[in-house]
Design a protein around this motif. Structure first.
Motif, PDB file in Angstrom:
ATOM      1  N   VAL A  85       4.044 -13.400  -5.544  1.00  0.00           N
ATOM      2  CA  VAL A  85       3.655 -12.068  -6.015  1.00  0.00           C
ATOM      3  C   VAL A  85       4.819 -11.454  -6.786  1.00  0.00           C
ATOM      4  N   THR A  86       4.581 -11.098  -8.044  1.00  0.00           N
ATOM      5  CA  THR A  86       5.621 -10.503  -8.879  1.00  0.00           C
ATOM      6  C   THR A  86       5.418  -8.990  -8.948  1.00  0.00           C
ATOM      7  N   PHE A  87       6.429  -8.260  -8.501  1.00  0.00           N
ATOM      8  CA  PHE A  87       6.377  -6.804  -8.464  1.00  0.00           C
ATOM      9  C   PHE A  87       7.018  -6.214  -9.712  1.00  0.00           C
ATOM     10  N   ARG A  88       6.603  -5.039 -10.108  1.00  0.00           N
ATOM     11  CA  ARG A  88       7.142  -4.377 -11.287  1.00  0.00           C
ATOM     12  C   ARG A  88       8.229  -3.367 -10.938  1.00  0.00           C
ATOM     13  N   ASP A  89       8.409  -3.163  -9.626  1.00  0.00           N
ATOM     14  CA  ASP A  89       9.326  -2.112  -9.195  1.00  0.00           C
ATOM     15  C   ASP A  89       9.833  -2.438  -7.801  1.00  0.00           C
ATOM     16  N   THR A  90      10.959  -1.880  -7.456  1.00  0.00           N
ATOM     17  CA  THR A  90      11.531  -2.078  -6.126  1.00  0.00           C
ATOM     18  C   THR A  90      10.931  -1.080  -5.140  1.00  0.00           C
ATOM     19  N   GLY A  91      11.211  -1.281  -3.855  1.00  0.00           N
ATOM     20  CA  GLY A  91      10.811  -0.316  -2.847  1.00  0.00           C
ATOM     21  C   GLY A  91       9.986  -0.919  -1.732  1.00  0.00           C
ATOM     22  N   TYR A  92       9.499  -0.045  -0.839  1.00  0.00           N
ATOM     23  CA  TYR A  92       8.655  -0.455   0.273  1.00  0.00           C
ATOM     24  C   TYR A  92       7.185  -0.418  -0.151  1.00  0.00           C
ATOM     25  N   TYR A  93       6.434  -1.410   0.340  1.00  0.00           N
ATOM     26  CA  TYR A  93       5.023  -1.545  -0.013  1.00  0.00           C
ATOM     27  C   TYR A  93       4.171  -1.692   1.247  1.00  0.00           C
ATOM     28  N   ARG A 115       4.181 -11.514   8.687  1.00  0.00           N
ATOM     29  CA  ARG A 115       4.969 -10.321   8.981  1.00  0.00           C
ATOM     30  C   ARG A 115       6.151 -10.294   8.010  1.00  0.00           C
ATOM     31  N   GLY A 116       5.907  -9.715   6.841  1.00  0.00           N
ATOM     32  CA  GLY A 116       6.941  -9.664   5.816  1.00  0.00           C
ATOM     33  C   GLY A 116       6.824 -10.800   4.823  1.00  0.00           C
ATOM     34  N   PHE A 117       7.731 -10.819   3.845  1.00  0.00           N
ATOM     35  CA  PHE A 117       7.715 -11.823   2.788  1.00  0.00           C
ATOM     36  C   PHE A 117       8.404 -13.107   3.253  1.00  0.00           C
ATOM     37  N   GLY A 118       8.207 -14.182   2.466  1.00  0.00           N
ATOM     38  CA  GLY A 118       8.850 -15.453   2.733  1.00  0.00           C
ATOM     39  C   GLY A 118       7.937 -16.416   3.455  1.00  0.00           C
ATOM     40  N   ALA A 119       8.290 -17.709   3.401  1.00  0.00           N
ATOM     41  CA  ALA A 119       7.524 -18.739   4.103  1.00  0.00           C
ATOM     42  C   ALA A 119       7.733 -18.588   5.604  1.00  0.00           C
ATOM     43  N   LYS A 120       6.657 -18.669   6.364  1.00  0.00           N
ATOM     44  CA  LYS A 120       6.707 -18.410   7.792  1.00  0.00           C
ATOM     45  C   LYS A 120       6.502 -19.688   8.609  1.00  0.00           C
ATOM     46  N   PRO A 168       2.630  -3.324  13.546  1.00  0.00           N
ATOM     47  CA  PRO A 168       3.221  -2.385  14.516  1.00  0.00           C
ATOM     48  C   PRO A 168       3.553  -1.053  13.849  1.00  0.00           C
ATOM     49  N   SER A 169       3.130   0.040  14.458  1.00  0.00           N
ATOM     50  CA  SER A 169       3.257   1.351  13.835  1.00  0.00           C
ATOM     51  C   SER A 169       4.705   1.713  13.522  1.00  0.00           C
ATOM     52  N   SER A 170       5.639   1.228  14.321  1.00  0.00           N
ATOM     53  CA  SER A 170       7.049   1.582  14.113  1.00  0.00           C
ATOM     54  C   SER A 170       7.623   0.985  12.833  1.00  0.00           C
ATOM     55  N   THR A 171       6.995  -0.084  12.345  1.00  0.00           N
ATOM     56  CA  THR A 171       7.508  -0.753  11.138  1.00  0.00           C
ATOM     57  C   THR A 171       6.467  -0.864  10.029  1.00  0.00           C
ATOM     58  N   ALA A 172       5.316  -0.234  10.209  1.00  0.00           N
ATOM     59  CA  ALA A 172       4.191  -0.441   9.292  1.00  0.00           C
ATOM     60  C   ALA A 172       4.542  -0.172   7.839  1.00  0.00           C
ATOM     61  N   LEU A 173       5.354   0.863   7.576  1.00  0.00           N
ATOM     62  CA  LEU A 173       5.685   1.225   6.194  1.00  0.00           C
ATOM     63  C   LEU A 173       6.958   0.568   5.691  1.00  0.00           C
ATOM     64  N   LYS A 174       7.594  -0.251   6.519  1.00  0.00           N
ATOM     65  CA  LYS A 174       8.851  -0.873   6.109  1.00  0.00           C
ATOM     66  C   LYS A 174       8.828  -2.394   6.241  1.00  0.00           C
ATOM     67  N   THR A 175       7.643  -2.954   6.445  1.00  0.00           N
ATOM     68  CA  THR A 175       7.529  -4.404   6.630  1.00  0.00           C
ATOM     69  C   THR A 175       7.750  -5.160   5.339  1.00  0.00           C
ATOM     70  N   PHE A 203      -0.641  -4.858  -3.055  1.00  0.00           N
ATOM     71  CA  PHE A 203       0.515  -4.177  -2.485  1.00  0.00           C
ATOM     72  C   PHE A 203       0.690  -2.860  -3.228  1.00  0.00           C
ATOM     73  N   GLY A 204       0.682  -1.765  -2.477  1.00  0.00           N
ATOM     74  CA  GLY A 204       0.862  -0.441  -3.058  1.00  0.00           C
ATOM     75  C   GLY A 204       2.059   0.239  -2.453  1.00  0.00           C
ATOM     76  N   LYS A 205       2.717   1.098  -3.212  1.00  0.00           N
ATOM     77  CA  LYS A 205       3.903   1.802  -2.736  1.00  0.00           C
ATOM     78  C   LYS A 205       3.617   2.516  -1.405  1.00  0.00           C
ATOM     79  N   ALA A 206       4.538   2.349  -0.455  1.00  0.00           N
ATOM     80  CA  ALA A 206       4.333   2.870   0.893  1.00  0.00           C
ATOM     81  C   ALA A 206       4.326   4.391   0.951  1.00  0.00           C
ATOM     82  N   ASP A 207       4.885   5.044  -0.063  1.00  0.00           N
ATOM     83  CA  ASP A 207       4.925   6.511  -0.047  1.00  0.00           C
ATOM     84  C   ASP A 207       3.816   7.136  -0.891  1.00  0.00           C
ATOM     85  N   LEU A 208       2.842   6.314  -1.319  1.00  0.00           N
ATOM     86  CA  LEU A 208       1.737   6.819  -2.122  1.00  0.00           C
ATOM     87  C   LEU A 208       0.403   6.573  -1.418  1.00  0.00           C
ATOM     88  N   TYR A 209      -0.616   7.279  -1.871  1.00  0.00           N
ATOM     89  CA  TYR A 209      -1.966   7.111  -1.348  1.00  0.00           C
ATOM     90  C   TYR A 209      -2.839   6.474  -2.436  1.00  0.00           C
TER      91      TYR A 209
END
Length: 646
Positions: A85-93, A115-120, A168-175, A203-209
């Motif tokens: 997946v190629t993103f156009r911008d940095t940040g949390y998604y 749970r997050g990016f990368g091969a699992k 997990p709710s504690s990490t949902a916006l930072k995974t 994938f959408g920006k974590a701080d947007l709706y």
């Protein structure tokens, strides 16, 4: 000098479009955050041998070839699919998935997400999140924000917010984090049940709706959800008219702001009230509530229904004919006594032989013989039902015959007229009910509808269109605003303007509360679909009612244009809650004005304006990103759109 020009351009755009912003200044480079989602087709990944790629119309999707019972992780690679997946911008998604749950419901609705990016590691449960319960989740309406769990159900294409509801709710916006050195990321999912179809990942920006429309079309998310549209404050659409425009009771508590006649849905049916043969235990609470609401708000109360082969008490068919008749009389007597100010009632519903008479066929209740059966007229049981209704209903209550598939079918109309005339000759009928469901009307000839209305009106009895709804053809697919609007514009005037028709009762209007799911007129947000806007204006014009349809104060709204992307023309909608000065202007991606569509004083209401880019010189509106901005006395609103095909 390059940096100064870039900064000047940015500042100009930021004044015009406040959602623009600077994330960093690496040397001369000006970086603007990208609010659009990164959308990936599900079949574009590298899939294991246990995954199939299939087709549903124009939609290509992936699904498991077989079921898997594990819950901690995929276990092996045959169920694994890997994406770059190629993103156009940095940040949390946050992660969204477009899917369809199969007919198995909760047996067709699970998969695994990394749970997050990368091969699992395939067997490491810490690397995976088990995503389950999709059968009761998701959103389908274009304006829905895909944030909460949702409740779209099975066998529809829908978007689900996976991050916020299953991680997990504690990490949902930072995974999911993307840094500037790694804009291309590896992401993996794994299939589990063969009834779950996956169409897209986003994938959408974590701080947007993001709305369903934004995810479907790759449109920008927003920093804040719009304030809810205030509920409609009235007046009733047909207030002051000689005809009523009514509906079945809804859950919005402002029913009387829209309609001037009310009908119970299931609450007035014998089967809903009499779950036991002990009449002292019959439950009248639902019907009481609607009747009392009608009295409180001075609405015409049309009860539904006394005799119907469907939804009748389960115990009635096992009784002998004499006992059945006693219960029928008890039922009618109790209805008449309990609701003394009832204006009208459907005495017999759907009597035609192939419809729903109480004849015991196809699981229907079986008490037709207790009412006299066919008898010498062929319709003695209907006549007896009306005789009892005339005996037990209040004196002012109009007795109605009601059925479906009538005015769209010449033969059915002829049979119906036979019953009507038998009743009329005996002084037993006060009005003709004709159902108006979408499956009766959507493909009917308007000439046939008018001709059969003329035949019914010739009896001298008033006609009442009951159970009216229109939406998608065959009620298939995502609700289509344009299709619903076309059907309303073609069919509703034929019925409303006929001199024999004295009222129309719609069979629901709120999203999520319709028997025919595509036929709602008002969204959960209180926003009106285009057909509702047209209906309100049309009824106002034909009745001379006040044009101030929306009288409560509120913030103006600006809708996403449709269609988007644009090839030749598009419509832009906006809502006003008071008369005010309005401008609506189109700008290109550099902030240069392209055209002004609106500039003047506009009245309250829902408005739609067409932009025909084909009327502009080619150099004035080429392909690319555009903005449109609504400026009112209260607020400035902006949205994006794409122009393609110029």
């Amino acid at each position: 000098m390059k940096q100064k020009v870039s900064l000047f351009l940015f500042l100009c755009l930021n004044v015009l479009f406040p959602f623009s912003g600077i994330s960093s200044f690496p040397g001369d480079l000006l970086v603007t955050p990208d609010p659009t989602p990164v959308v990936t087709e599900a079949e574009s990944g590298v899939a294991g041998s246990g995954i199939s790629t299939l087709q549903d119309g124009s939609i290509r999707y992936i699904t498991a070839k077989s079921n898997y019972t594990g819950q901690s992780g995929p276990g092996d690679s045959i169920r694994l699919i890997t994406y770059a997946v190629t993103f156009r911008d940095t940040g949390y998604y946050q992660l969204f998935v477009r899917m369809r749950v199969g007919a198995g419901g909760y047996d067709d609705d699970s998969f695994f997400a990394a749970r997050g990016f990368g091969a699992k590691a395939l067997a490491d449960g810490n690397d995976w999140v088990f995503i389950n319960g999709m059968a009761g989740a998701g959103f389908t309406q274009p304006s829905d924000f895909v944030e909460a769990l949702g409740e779209a159900g099975s066998q529809v294409w829908k978007w689900v917010n996976i991050s916020l509801n299953f991680f997990p709710s504690s990490t949902a916006l930072k995974t999911f984090y993307v840094d500037s050195g790694h804009l291309t990321q590896t992401f993996q999912i794994a299939t589990r049940e063969d009834g779950l179809a996956i169409d897209k990942l986003a994938f959408g920006k974590a701080d947007l709706y993001y709305t369903v429309e934004a995810l479907d079309n790759g449109l920008a998310g927003v920093e804040a959800k719009p304030e809810p549209i205030p509920p409609y404050q009235g007046p009733p659409l047909a207030g002051g008219s000689t005809k009523f425009l009514g509906n079945v009771m809804a859950s919005d508590n402002i029913f009387a702001n829209y309609w001037n006649q009310i009908t119970p849905g299931n609450e007035g049916k014998w089967g809903s009230i009499a779950s036991t043969s002990d009449s002292t235990k019959w439950n009248w609470s639902g019907l009481d509530r609607i009747y009392n609401y009608a009295q409180q708000h001075q609405l015409i109360f049309k009860n539904h229904t006394l005799i119907w082969g469907a939804q009748q008490p389960s115990w009635i068919s096992a009784l002998d004919a004499a006992t059945q008749l006693k219960y029928i009389e008890t039922w009618m007597r109790m209805v008449g006594k309990r609701y003394p100010h009832m204006d009208m009632i459907d005495v017999v519903n759907e009597p035609l032989v192939s419809h729903n008479p109480p004849d015991g066929v196809n699981g229907r209740a079986n008490y037709k013989e207790a009412l006299g059966g066919n008898g010498t007229t062929g319709w003695d049981w209907v006549i007896k039902s009306f005789e009892l209704a005339r005996k037990y209903m209040p004196g002012q209550t109009k007795l109605i015959l009601n059925d479906y598939g009538i005015i769209n079918d010449n033969t059915a109309t002829s049979i119906y007229l036979t019953i009507i005339n038998l009743l009329k000759n005996r002084g037993l009928i006060d009005g003709i009910g004709v159902q108006g469901h979408r499956f009766e009307l959507e493909k009917a000839s308007t000439a046939t509808l008018k001709s059969n209305l003329d035949r019914l009106a010739a009896t001298g009895l008033p006609i009442y269109i009951s159970e009216f709804d229109l939406g998608n053809l065959n009620n298939e697919g995502t609700p289509d605003d344009h299709q619903q609007l076309e059907l309303y514009q073609r069919i509703f005037p034929v019925l409303w303007e006929h001199p024999g028709v004295k009222g129309i009762t719609l069979w629901g209007y709120l999203e999520g509360e319709m028997w025919q799911s595509s036929c709602h007129l008002v969204l959960k947000t209180n926003a009106w679909r285009p057909a509702m806007t047209w209906l309100a204006d049309y009824v106002r014009r034909t009745t001379g009612n006040s044009p101030a349809w929306i009288t409560s104060p509120g913030t103006p709204t600006l809708s996403q244009n449709y269609p988007n992307p644009v090839s030749s023309s598009t419509e832009i909608g906006f809502t006003l809650y008071k008369t005010q000065k309005v401008t609506l202007t189109i700008y290109d991606h550099l902030g240069r004005e392209v055209t002004t569509l609106v500039n003047g004083l506009w009245s309250p209401g829902n408005h739609r304006v067409t932009w025909k880019i084909s009327d502009l010189p080619a150099g004035k509106a080429g392909n690319g990103l555009y903005f449109y901005r609504l400026v009112t006395d209260d607020i400035i609103l902006s949205r994006k759109m794409m122009v393609l095909g110029r």
